[in-house]
Write a protein that holds these residues in place. Structure first.
Motif, PDB file in Angstrom:
ATOM      1  N   ASN A  60      -5.067   9.246  -1.229  1.00 51.79           N
ATOM      2  CA  ASN A  60      -5.381   8.501  -2.628  1.00 51.79           C
ATOM      3  C   ASN A  60      -4.075   7.910  -2.342  1.00 51.79           C
ATOM      4  OD1 ASN A  60      -5.462  11.089  -4.297  1.00 51.79           O
ATOM      5  ND2 ASN A  60      -3.710  12.321  -3.501  1.00 51.79           N
TER       6      ASN A  60
ATOM      7  N   ASN B 227      -5.753  -4.671  -7.414  1.00 50.76           N
ATOM      8  CA  ASN B 227      -5.273  -3.583  -7.555  1.00 50.76           C
ATOM      9  C   ASN B 227      -6.677  -2.563  -7.511  1.00 50.76           C
ATOM     10  OD1 ASN B 227      -3.550  -5.119 -10.041  1.00 50.76           O
ATOM     11  ND2 ASN B 227      -2.820  -4.142  -8.583  1.00 50.76           N
TER      12      ASN B 227
ATOM     13  N   SER C 118      -7.307   1.736  -5.817  1.00 58.18           N
ATOM     14  CA  SER C 118      -7.263   2.739  -5.175  1.00 58.18           C
ATOM     15  C   SER C 118      -8.684   3.621  -5.114  1.00 58.18           C
ATOM     16  CB  SER C 118      -6.333   3.240  -6.634  1.00 58.18           C
ATOM     17  OG  SER C 118      -7.884   3.592  -7.212  1.00 58.18           O
TER      18      SER C 118
ATOM     19  N   THR D 115       0.786  -1.007  -0.180  1.00 62.43           N
ATOM     20  CA  THR D 115      -0.152   0.067   0.337  1.00 62.43           C
ATOM     21  C   THR D 115       1.092   1.309  -0.152  1.00 62.43           C
ATOM     22  OG1 THR D 115      -0.195   0.260   2.405  1.00 62.43           O
ATOM     23  CG2 THR D 115      -2.037  -1.038   1.173  1.00 62.43           C
TER      24      THR D 115
ATOM     25  N   ASP E   7      -3.493   3.556  -3.121  1.00 60.66           N
ATOM     26  CA  ASP E   7      -3.235   2.117  -3.462  1.00 60.66           C
ATOM     27  C   ASP E   7      -2.969   1.728  -2.764  1.00 60.66           C
ATOM     28  OD1 ASP E   7      -3.101   4.033  -6.301  1.00 60.66           O
ATOM     29  OD2 ASP E   7      -2.378   5.171  -5.305  1.00 60.66           O
TER      30      ASP E   7
END
Length: 510
Positions: A301, A316, A318, A277, A303
């Motif tokens: 933000n 994945n 975000s 992360t 990820d």
């Protein structure tokens, strides 16, 4: 294995390491004396050897012990040597060695049962701690170029684990803090601090288990601030309800900049797992006192990449912003007290590989999704929620009653559909007969949905929703909603009247 929980250990250690005191005349003996009285007031038994020479007091063989009543055990800690030195300006320097050994023991039944021992080293460079001020209001100023806490050895049930099996390393740099305390009927304090960067490295390999866990990461630009009131004598620190009645009221907030975490689990039985992360910063706050208990946090933000054994590709995700807040009353009261809950997941994204699992033909819009919920209200508590005996004292009616619930904001925007809502409903807790089993609601809830029918059509075409279930959903929307002003839009106004009827857009439905 000892039944002493990490919570009990976590309560004892930070308080011991961060103990601050309001000082009398700022002589070395008075500084240490009041520091000791403060720790004893926090519930610790303190033993140490003291030797004075000139303007310096040497305190060695420091032993702290904290009883854990609900588990009939104790947590004890031994430290190295501290020097309290008189300065020419009337302040006192608290001198710590560059490397200070710390040993923590958590034992059951006063040490007669199982125990866990953690031997650690606290190392510093370029460090200074100075106490200044006057007897009624005193300030500690602490700085360090670097500071590190390292687990050297862990002993559990008589078995020793070294760095190859149990590794914990925390490294900080650019550290400074300032704490001011004032003594009156209570101890009041304010505290600020900064850490330029913090790195952590944790590795656990228990030979008795198959899995190995490794965790590494770093955080930049950490800011700390807090304050509050603490009783001069806390008594039983496990009884938070009694502490709050005695005046305990504290708050704190941590802010941080960019950071990253890398976690790996090696498990030959259940399969390996890993997660990486990164984020651009966030905050975490907490407040506890007679007014209630609150938590709030936010991260920007974020990820994340996750790999699990059963999937041939990484997951994945975000998010532009993730946040939550929780506020709840904790003390018994005849008057209703406020509560709140909030959750934000803004611009949440998934990789196309994840979308492809359930939408291989790309029929659903893959725009970022957003969820926002803001709920407040008032409730009456019938018990002191933080009392260790609260569960036993709770009657059949539950811990309390809701007086009203207000939906300030509801937003769910995902897969091409958007649901919005708000509302305000009060509850008559003297009437459980109008709607059997619950207090009578009075108020209204407003909802609007855009793109709902189009989403149902796509789910049916994808085979995720049977046609008959989609038809049932449309019938329900037709019963509770009316067409809006835009294409494929529905509005619904649900009213709960004083007479006990429920109306949907003016039509009775009960």
């Amino acid at each position: 294995m000892s039944r002493i929980t990490p919570i009990a250990l976590g309560l004892a250690l930070p308080v011991a390491l961060m103990s601050q005191a309001a000082l009398a005349d700022l002589s070395p003996a008075q500084v240490w004396g009041d520091w000791r009285l403060y720790m004893e007031g926090m519930g610790y038994q303190v033993n140490a050897s003291e030797a004075a020479s000139g303007g310096t007091l040497t305190v060695s063989d420091i032993q702290l012990r904290f009883a854990v009543p609900d588990q009939e055990g104790a947590v004890s800690m031994s430290m190295g040597t501290l020097l309290f030195s008189q300065n020419g300006d009337g302040s006192v320097s608290i001198v710590m060695p560059d490397q200070m050994p710390i040993s923590i023991t958590a034992a059951e039944n006063g040490g007669g049962g199982d125990s866990v021992v953690a031997n650690m080293t606290f190392a510093q460079t370029g460090h200074s701690m100075i106490a200044s001020g006057d007897p009624s209001s005193m300030t500690y100023a602490y700085t360090a170029a670097t500071a590190a806490l390292t687990l050297d050895q862990l002993i559990a049930d008589g078995e020793s684990f070294g760095p190859d099996n149990a590794r914990v390393i925390l490294n900080g740099s650019g550290i400074s803090s300032s704490t001011t305390m004032t003594i009156g009927d209570l101890r009041s304090y304010t505290q600020t601090g900064t850490i330029g960067a913090l790195n952590y490295d944790v590795y656990i390999d228990n030979p008795a288990e198959s899995a190995k866990v490794a965790l590494k990461g770093s955080v930049e630009k950490i800011g700390l601030e807090g304050g509050g009131m603490i009783p001069l004598t806390l008594g039983n620190a496990a009884d938070m309800s009694a502490m709050i009645r005695a005046g305990f009221d504290v708050s704190g907030k941590i802010t941080y900049g960019s950071g990253n975490t890398d976690m790996t689990v090696t498990d030959p039985v259940n399969g390996d797992f890993s997660a990486q992360t990164t984020s651009q910063g966030g905050a975490l706050g907490v407040k506890m006192g007679a007014g209630g208990l609150s938590y709030d946090g936010a991260q920007t933000n974020l990820d994340m990449t996750v790999r699990v054994a059963d999937l041939p590709f990484p997951i994945n995700i975000s998010m532009e912003r993730g946040a939550f807040n929780l506020f709840a009353p904790v003390t018994k009261s005849e008057q209703a007290q406020p509560f709140a809950f909030g959750l934000t997941l803004r611009n949440f994204k998934m990789s196309n590989m994840i979308w492809g699992i359930f939408d291989p033909t790309g029929q659903l819009p893959r725009d970022p999704a957003t969820l926002e919920l803001d709920v407040t209200g008032r409730a009456k508590l019938g018990i002191d929620y933080l009392d260790p005996n609260a569960a036993a004292a709770m009657g059949a009616g539950g811990p309390g009653q809701f007086e009203n619930v207000q939906i300030n904001k509801l937003l769910l925007d995902a897969a091409g559909a958007k649901l919005e809502g708000n509302g305000d409903v009060a509850f008559d807790n003297t009437d459980f007969s109008t709607i059997p089993g619950m207090p009578k609601p009075v108020g209204q809830v407003n909802l609007s949905l855009v793109g709902g029918n189009a989403l149902l059509d796509k789910l049916v075409a994808m085979g995720l929703l049977p046609q008959d279930q989609a038809m049932g959903a449309r019938m329900m929307m037709g019963l509770f909603a009316v067409p809006g002003g835009a294409p494929d839009s529905l509005n619904s106004k649900i009213e709960f009247t004083d007479e006990g009827t429920i109306l949907a857009n003016g039509q009775r439905i009960n």
